[in-house]
Scaffold this motif. Structure first.
Motif, short mmCIF file in Angstrom:
data_model
loop_
_atom_site.label_atom_id
_atom_site.label_comp_id
_atom_site.label_asym_id
_atom_site.label_seq_id
_atom_site.Cartn_x
_atom_site.Cartn_y
_atom_site.Cartn_z
N SER A 16 0.69 -1.25 -0.30
CA SER A 16 -0.39 0.22 0.17
C SER A 16 1.12 1.18 -0.33
CB SER A 16 -0.80 0.33 1.25
OG SER A 16 -0.04 0.56 2.37
N MET A 17 0.18 2.41 0.07
CA MET A 17 1.14 3.76 -0.21
C MET A 17 1.95 3.84 1.51
SD MET A 17 -0.71 6.17 -2.38
CE MET A 17 0.38 8.06 -1.77
N GLU A 18 0.77 3.33 2.40
CA GLU A 18 1.08 3.67 3.78
C GLU A 18 3.11 2.70 3.98
OE1 GLU A 18 -2.03 2.60 2.64
OE2 GLU A 18 -3.31 3.82 3.97
N GLU A 19 2.83 1.64 3.69
CA GLU A 19 3.64 0.53 3.80
C GLU A 19 5.32 1.09 2.88
OE1 GLU A 19 3.45 -3.80 2.73
OE2 GLU A 19 2.56 -3.90 4.36
N VAL A 20 4.48 1.68 1.75
CA VAL A 20 5.80 2.72 0.52
C VAL A 20 6.53 3.47 1.42
CG1 VAL A 20 6.59 3.36 -1.29
CG2 VAL A 20 4.92 1.85 -1.95
N PHE A 21 5.94 3.72 1.92
CA PHE A 21 6.00 5.61 2.76
C PHE A 21 6.82 5.25 4.05
CE2 PHE A 21 3.64 7.63 -0.53
CZ PHE A 21 4.23 8.98 -0.19
N VAL A 22 5.77 4.59 4.69
CA VAL A 22 7.22 3.51 6.03
C VAL A 22 8.75 3.42 5.66
CG1 VAL A 22 7.08 2.17 7.92
CG2 VAL A 22 5.09 3.82 7.35
N ASN A 23 8.44 2.26 4.75
CA ASN A 23 9.26 1.10 4.00
C ASN A 23 10.56 2.63 3.74
OD1 ASN A 23 8.36 -1.35 5.30
ND2 ASN A 23 7.80 -1.37 3.39
N CYS A 24 10.01 3.30 2.55
CA CYS A 24 11.25 4.47 2.19
C CYS A 24 11.56 5.28 3.39
CB CYS A 24 10.74 5.63 1.52
SG CYS A 24 10.01 4.50 0.35
N ALA A 25 11.02 5.45 4.44
CA ALA A 25 11.18 6.05 5.96
C ALA A 25 12.42 5.70 6.32
CB ALA A 25 10.07 7.07 6.95
N SER A 30 18.19 4.63 7.70
CA SER A 30 19.03 3.02 7.56
C SER A 30 20.34 3.66 7.40
CB SER A 30 18.72 1.81 7.82
OG SER A 30 17.91 1.20 7.60
N LEU A 31 20.31 4.36 6.19
CA LEU A 31 21.44 5.29 5.54
C LEU A 31 22.04 5.70 6.68
CD1 LEU A 31 19.92 5.89 2.22
CD2 LEU A 31 21.88 3.79 2.88
N ILE A 32 21.78 6.36 7.54
CA ILE A 32 22.13 7.24 8.37
C ILE A 32 22.82 6.71 9.85
CG2 ILE A 32 21.87 9.46 10.84
CD1 ILE A 32 19.42 10.02 7.59
N LEU A 33 21.60 5.86 10.50
CA LEU A 33 22.32 4.90 11.65
C LEU A 33 22.30 3.21 11.67
CD1 LEU A 33 19.33 5.39 13.35
CD2 LEU A 33 20.47 7.93 13.56
N ASP A 34 22.31 2.90 12.50
CA ASP A 34 21.95 1.65 13.22
C ASP A 34 20.23 1.67 13.37
OD1 ASP A 34 21.51 -0.92 13.56
OD2 ASP A 34 23.05 -1.63 15.08
N VAL A 67 13.20 17.30 10.82
CA VAL A 67 12.96 17.06 12.13
C VAL A 67 14.36 16.52 12.73
CG1 VAL A 67 11.83 15.15 14.33
CG2 VAL A 67 10.09 16.77 11.85
N VAL A 68 14.93 14.96 12.06
CA VAL A 68 15.83 14.78 12.59
C VAL A 68 17.30 16.29 12.65
CG1 VAL A 68 18.06 13.65 11.36
CG2 VAL A 68 15.93 12.36 11.43
N GLU A 100 27.53 8.42 19.52
CA GLU A 100 28.35 7.30 20.02
C GLU A 100 27.71 5.48 20.15
OE1 GLU A 100 30.62 6.08 24.45
OE2 GLU A 100 30.90 8.35 22.94
N ARG A 101 26.31 6.06 20.78
CA ARG A 101 25.49 4.91 21.48
C ARG A 101 24.39 4.26 19.34
NH1 ARG A 101 20.72 3.73 21.94
NH2 ARG A 101 20.12 5.42 22.48
N HIS A 102 23.74 5.13 18.71
CA HIS A 102 23.74 4.94 17.59
C HIS A 102 24.26 4.65 16.45
CE1 HIS A 102 20.30 7.94 19.75
NE2 HIS A 102 19.74 5.88 19.89
N ARG A 103 25.56 4.89 16.21
CA ARG A 103 26.42 4.60 15.49
C ARG A 103 26.57 5.57 13.79
NH1 ARG A 103 27.71 -1.44 16.88
NH2 ARG A 103 27.93 -1.63 18.62
N ILE A 104 25.92 6.85 14.05
CA ILE A 104 26.48 7.38 12.54
C ILE A 104 27.21 7.02 11.69
CG2 ILE A 104 26.06 9.80 11.77
CD1 ILE A 104 23.92 9.33 13.69
#
Length: 116
Positions: A16-25, A30-34, A67-68, A100-104
């Motif tokens: 669904s569009m909802e799933e695509v938007f959530v998965n893209c986010a 995931s490209l920024i941190l763990d 927001v980040v 430190e904890r989030h491993r950027i």
């Protein structure tokens, strides 16, 4: 002078569009941190409006990055409460950034339309 930037992307799917938007986010975060290291302590409201689906997805991702960057929150989960062709209302759950904890692992300047 060397350019240390690279174009990276994600491939996201959903039923669904909802799933695509959530998965893209989730993919973008995931490209920024763990994201597995992010505790879901706070919920931030995220919404976007745009003239079409592709524009809406880029705007949604841009709002998350805003927001980040401005509030110092990182997210490990997302949800979409309402969506149609021109608007999305949802949330991100996470906590204040702890480098430190989030491993950027990277920084995203902006989501783009490349290969969208």
């Amino acid at each position: 002078m060397l350019d240390h930037t690279a174009d990276v992307g994600i491939r996201a799917y959903g039923k669904s569009m909802e799933e695509v938007f959530v998965n893209c986010a989730l993919g973008m975060m995931s490209l920024i941190l763990d994201i597995s290291r992010v505790d879901r302590k706070e919920r931030a409201h995220i919404s976007a409006r745009a003239p079409g689906r592709e524009d809406l997805l880029v705007k949604w991702l841009s709002e998350i990055l805003f927001v980040v960057e401005t509030e110092g929150l990182v997210f490990g989960a997302f949800g979409v409460e309402e969506i149609d062709e021109v608007h999305v209302i949802g949330w991100g759950e996470g906590e204040p950034l702890d480098a430190e904890r989030h491993r950027i692992s990277g920084e995203i300047k902006a989501p783009t339309y490349h290969m969208l």
